[in-house]
Design an enzyme around this catalytic site. Structure first.
Site, PDB file in Angstrom:
ATOM      1  N   LYS A  69       0.802  -1.220   0.000  1.00  0.00           N
ATOM      2  CA  LYS A  69       0.000   0.000   0.000  1.00  0.00           C
ATOM      3  C   LYS A  69       0.839   1.276   0.000  1.00  0.00           C
ATOM      4  O   LYS A  69       0.423   2.288  -0.565  1.00  0.00           O
ATOM      5  CB  LYS A  69      -0.960  -0.003   1.186  1.00  0.00           C
ATOM      6  CG  LYS A  69      -2.038  -1.084   1.093  1.00  0.00           C
ATOM      7  CD  LYS A  69      -3.015  -0.983   2.246  1.00  0.00           C
ATOM      8  CE  LYS A  69      -4.099  -2.042   2.135  1.00  0.00           C
ATOM      9  NZ  LYS A  69      -5.126  -1.924   3.203  1.00  0.00           N
ATOM     10  N   ASP A 106     -10.323   2.238   1.520  1.00  0.00           N
ATOM     11  CA  ASP A 106     -10.490   1.752   2.887  1.00  0.00           C
ATOM     12  C   ASP A 106     -11.162   2.807   3.758  1.00  0.00           C
ATOM     13  O   ASP A 106     -12.035   2.489   4.586  1.00  0.00           O
ATOM     14  CB  ASP A 106      -9.131   1.398   3.505  1.00  0.00           C
ATOM     15  CG  ASP A 106      -8.560   0.097   2.964  1.00  0.00           C
ATOM     16  OD1 ASP A 106      -9.354  -0.785   2.581  1.00  0.00           O
ATOM     17  OD2 ASP A 106      -7.331  -0.042   2.945  1.00  0.00           O
TER      18      ASP A 106
END
Length: 278
Positions: A69, A106
């Site tokens: 990420k 997210d």
């Protein structure tokens, strides 16, 4: 679009456990996108640049899990403000001009999961843990919690990091050592971001009238903390809720079709988890 193949996939290491293919494929089926495929690839940080460079035409996007990420950021042409705020990209969308755009679903996925359970705003909150998911939790809380967020962490270095994230995100963060984590459970909203097994020790400390617990895990489920929370009558938001909402946003960004079919995606995820060995 008929007859033109469109590819997407999830990358990470380890990746065999990922439910993303199940969720995305369920969305494609519900939306009638028979020309879309979604795969999974085991990719570590060292091999990420080469993997991206080797992608041919037809690729629409990628989902990223740990440890990619943050590693992907310097490999992108543009990073959204949301992703830049927490230095974490979980979604790469390829444009028609060949550019790579980084997004973070997210954070809005977490907010959507909370709002789905009626939590549009809470006066204060607690966060268990201080890793990458905890920073996303702080970013989500910036949108729903005007009061203090107390983070329970294992080291002073983590405490400094969480307070720094709070300053960056506009969240008033105070930190406490992990040894006092049982005190977190009295908050109206508790977000558990720790790895499987870490918060099990807190199951015996659930108060008599708990608020809402958001545990980002989905396998194994329920965790001992979640089971104790539900027995005490508290509301629970689970990792599958987060996974479905963030995946739905990915589907919309990659395919250009909205809204994504949340119910079909959740049902597919629940069936896949139920079929896993205990």
């Amino acid at each position: 679009m008929s007859g033109v193949q469109h590819r997407a996939a999830v990358l990470g290491s380890p990746i065999t456990h990922s439910l993303s293919p199940v969720l995305h494929r369920a969305a494609y089926a519900e939306l009638g996108l028979g020309e879309w495929t979604y795969e999974r690839f085991e990719v570590e940080e060292a091999g990420l640049a080469a993997f991206l460079d080797g992608l041919g035409p037809g690729w629409a996007g990628l989902s990223l899990t740990m440890p990619l990420k943050r590693a992907v950021i310097p490999l992108l042409d543009r990073v959204s403000e949301t992703a830049a705020a927490v230095e974490a990209v979980n979604t790469v969308v390829f444009t028609g001009e060949g550019e790579r755009h980084g997004e973070n679903t997210d954070i809005p996925g977490m907010v959507a999961a909370l709002r789905e359970r009626g939590l549009g705003q809470v006066p204060e909150a607690a966060v268990l843990g201080a890793g990458a998911t905890a920073s996303s939790a702080l970013a989500a809380l910036a949108r729903v919690c005007p009061g203090t967020v107390t983070a329970y962490v294992r080291s002073e270095a983590r405490a400094v990091q969480m307070r720094g994230w709070g300053e960056r995100l506009g969240v008033h963060v105070q930190t406490e050592p992990w040894e006092r984590a049982a005190a977190a459970l009295t908050a109206p909203l508790v977000i558990a971001t720790t790895p499987a097994g870490t918060a099990d020790v807190l199951a015996g400390s659930v108060p008599g009238r708990p608020g809402t617990l958001f545990d980002v895990l989905y396998d194994p489920w329920p965790t001992p903390l979640v089971a104790a929370w539900e027995r005490a009558g508290g509301q629970v938001v689970g990792g599958l809720d987060l996974l479905v909402h963030q995946a739905a946003l990915q589907v919309e960004q990659m395919t250009g079709r909205a809204p994504a079919p949340l119910a079909a995606m959740r049902a597919a995820g629940q069936a896949a988890l139920a079929a896993r060995p205990a």
